[in-house]
Design a protein around this motif. Structure first.
Motif, PDB file in Angstrom:
ATOM      1  N   ILE A  67       8.658  -4.454  -7.990  1.00 12.34           N
ATOM      2  CA  ILE A  67       7.567  -5.182  -7.327  1.00 12.34           C
ATOM      3  C   ILE A  67       8.103  -5.967  -6.139  1.00 12.34           C
ATOM      4  CG2 ILE A  67       5.981  -7.097  -7.593  1.00 12.34           C
ATOM      5  CD1 ILE A  67       5.389  -6.128 -10.395  1.00 12.34           C
ATOM      6  N   ILE A  68       9.217  -6.655  -6.390  1.00 15.39           N
ATOM      7  CA  ILE A  68       9.741  -7.494  -5.302  1.00 15.39           C
ATOM      8  C   ILE A  68      10.180  -6.632  -4.131  1.00 15.39           C
ATOM      9  CG2 ILE A  68      11.616  -9.046  -4.666  1.00 15.39           C
ATOM     10  CD1 ILE A  68      11.318 -10.304  -7.422  1.00 15.39           C
ATOM     11  N   TYR A  69      10.791  -5.479  -4.453  1.00 17.39           N
ATOM     12  CA  TYR A  69      11.199  -4.583  -3.363  1.00 17.39           C
ATOM     13  C   TYR A  69       9.984  -4.116  -2.570  1.00 17.39           C
ATOM     14  CZ  TYR A  69      12.661  -0.384  -0.998  1.00 17.39           C
ATOM     15  OH  TYR A  69      12.884   0.565  -0.055  1.00 17.39           O
ATOM     16  N   GLY A  70       8.935  -3.718  -3.298  1.00 21.13           N
ATOM     17  CA  GLY A  70       7.733  -3.232  -2.613  1.00 21.13           C
ATOM     18  C   GLY A  70       7.135  -4.296  -1.710  1.00 21.13           C
ATOM     19  N   VAL A  71       6.998  -5.504  -2.263  1.00 18.47           N
ATOM     20  CA  VAL A  71       6.380  -6.577  -1.481  1.00 18.47           C
ATOM     21  C   VAL A  71       7.229  -6.900  -0.259  1.00 18.47           C
ATOM     22  CG1 VAL A  71       5.869  -9.033  -1.508  1.00 18.47           C
ATOM     23  CG2 VAL A  71       5.036  -7.586  -3.327  1.00 18.47           C
ATOM     24  N   LYS A  72       8.566  -6.971  -0.496  1.00 18.75           N
ATOM     25  CA  LYS A  72       9.398  -7.348   0.641  1.00 18.75           C
ATOM     26  C   LYS A  72       9.342  -6.298   1.739  1.00 18.75           C
ATOM     27  CE  LYS A  72      12.410 -10.970  -0.328  1.00 18.75           C
ATOM     28  NZ  LYS A  72      11.393 -11.898  -0.519  1.00 18.75           N
ATOM     29  N   LYS A  73       9.258  -5.002   1.331  1.00 19.26           N
ATOM     30  CA  LYS A  73       9.321  -3.956   2.359  1.00 19.26           C
ATOM     31  C   LYS A  73       7.980  -3.793   3.061  1.00 19.26           C
ATOM     32  CE  LYS A  73      11.686  -0.016   3.576  1.00 19.26           C
ATOM     33  NZ  LYS A  73      11.600   1.366   3.170  1.00 19.26           N
ATOM     34  N   TYR A  74       6.869  -3.726   2.275  1.00 16.33           N
ATOM     35  CA  TYR A  74       5.579  -3.359   2.873  1.00 16.33           C
ATOM     36  C   TYR A  74       4.597  -4.516   2.955  1.00 16.33           C
ATOM     37  CZ  TYR A  74       7.471   1.171   1.702  1.00 16.33           C
ATOM     38  OH  TYR A  74       8.278   2.259   1.603  1.00 16.33           O
TER      39      TYR A  74
END
Lengths: 251, 161
Positions: free
Chosen positions: A106-113
């Motif tokens: 989740i954190i990766y997704g939020v940070k990237k997109y």
């Protein structure tokens, strides 16, 4: 003019779903604790409150800063975490692993997109607001042109005196023309009659002259006797002979 | 001779033409051509007919009293001026026009006041991105959804969507 306009304005606005109001309540914003409200309400803040690590509000760090300095809250957090782990108040089991994987994704997704999605949502919002603004501006412009038109019509109407002056002028001209025509007719008639008299006299005199000339000629011709005719003819022949002699000599 | 010339006022046709609305232009052109024709006719006629040379006729005409009689009758003749019947009607028309004009101007001013009011309301509105839904419904009361009349979503007749 404005009556058909107004239903169209809110019809366009009605089709837009209301804009999303973003943000956590900032503590500076008044809560509705009392009945009185300062209208119009101050605008909502653009950004939410500051947070560190995505979870802990900045006010906590500021609150602890005087006593423990910059590293205080971090020390507090680390100590708390180690305490929970070592005392097994928080037990590590399979759910911990699941939670770690899910959270990291989740954190990766939020940070990237995250920013892209935010921009897209903002764009949608912007479009709605822009459309509403356009409708409002167009309505304002139409109202202004309508006001101008009304003023222009009022100015036009002021010129009605020209029309009536023109009509009265026409009448006056007609009357004057008529009067002059009448005078002219009178003059022409009188002149015609006088001229007729003069012409009659002239004609009579001319006829008399002609008749007299004719009569005199006739009498003269009558008075020429045959004896006189013979004499005149022989004289003419003699004259001609003399003339022909002199003409031959000349040639 | 003094009373007959009702003053022919000079008309500023250019200024007149400016004030004519486009849908009445044909009428204006007709009026103008008629006026021009009339003034041309007027200009073509001399103001006074030329004087008759009585001396010449007296010498020329043999009949004794004819010329004298003509002269006497001619100078005694008074040509009647044409009677003006229409100016009163024009004045009446003008009065009526003044009245209707006043009414129209008043109605126009009322309309302008209405427009101004709406303009004021639109100009003093808060910008859309600072409005809440409540503010929006206040500014445009027509958009408020009637939840009593249509209790189920979408709170308005389907035809209005």
């Amino acid at each position: 003019l404005s009556a058909p306009l107004l239903p169209s304005a809110p019809a366009a606005l009605r089709s837009l779903p209301p804009p999303v109001t973003v943000g956590v309540l900032h503590t500076a914003r008044l809560l509705h604790t009392t009945q009185q409200c300062s209208a119009p309400l101050p605008p909502l803040p653009e950004k939410g409150g500051e947070v560190r690590l995505g979870l802990i509000p900045e006010e906590f760090f500021q609150f602890l800063y005087p006593k423990t300095g910059v590293t205080g809250p971090y020390m507090l957090g680390t100590g708390l975490l180690l305490y929970l782990l070592s005392k097994e108040i928080y037990v590590i089991n399979h759910e911990t692993v699941a939670a770690a994987c899910i959270l990291s994704v989740i954190i990766y997704g939020v940070k990237k997109y995250g920013s892209d999605v935010a921009a897209f949502a903002d764009k949608l919002n912007e479009e709605k607001v822009a459309k509403a603004l356009e409708v409002k501006n167009e309505t304002i412009k139409d109202l202004e042109t309508a006001i101008e038109q009304e003023k222009k019509e009022q100015w036009r109407v002021e010129g009605r005196s020209y029309l009536f002056d023109a009509k009265r002028n026409n009448i006056a001209m007609l009357l004057e023309t008529n009067y002059r025509e009448r005078l002219l007719t009178v003059y022409n008639e009188v002149k015609k009659r006088l001229d007729y008299q003069v012409a009659m006299q002239n004609l009579k005199r001319q006829k008399e002259q002609d008749h007299m000339i004719q009569w005199v000629e006739k009498n003269v011709v009558q008075s020429i006797t045959p004896q006189q005719q013979k004499e005149s003819i022989s004289k003419c022949i003699l004259d001609l002979k003399a003339l022909s002699k002199s003409a031959q000599a000349a040639v | 001779m003094a009373g007959r010339r009702a003053a022919v006022r000079a008309i500023d046709w250019a200024a007149f033409a400016e004030r004519v609305p486009p849908n009445q232009r044909a009428m204006y052109n007709a009026l103008k051509t008629r006026s021009d024709a009339l003034s041309a006719r007027l200009a073509a006629l001399p103001e006074k007919p030329p004087a008759i040379d009585w001396a010449y006729y007296k010498a020329a005409v043999a009949k004794a009293g004819l010329v004298d009689e003509f002269q006497k009758k001619f100078s005694a003749l008074k040509v009647p001026e044409p009677v003006d019947t229409q100016t009163a009607k024009i004045d009446a028309q003008e009065q009526e026009a003044a009245k209707t004009t006043a009414e129209y101007v008043q109605a126009s001013k009322a309309r302008i006041a209405q427009y101004e009011q709406q303009l004021q309301k639109l100009r003093s509105m808060i910008p859309f991105d600072q409005m809440t839904l409540e503010d929006f419904y206040e500014a445009f009361p027509e958009t408020r959804l009637d939840k009593e009349k249509y209790p189920y979503w979408p709170h308005k007749p389907i035809a209005d969507l």
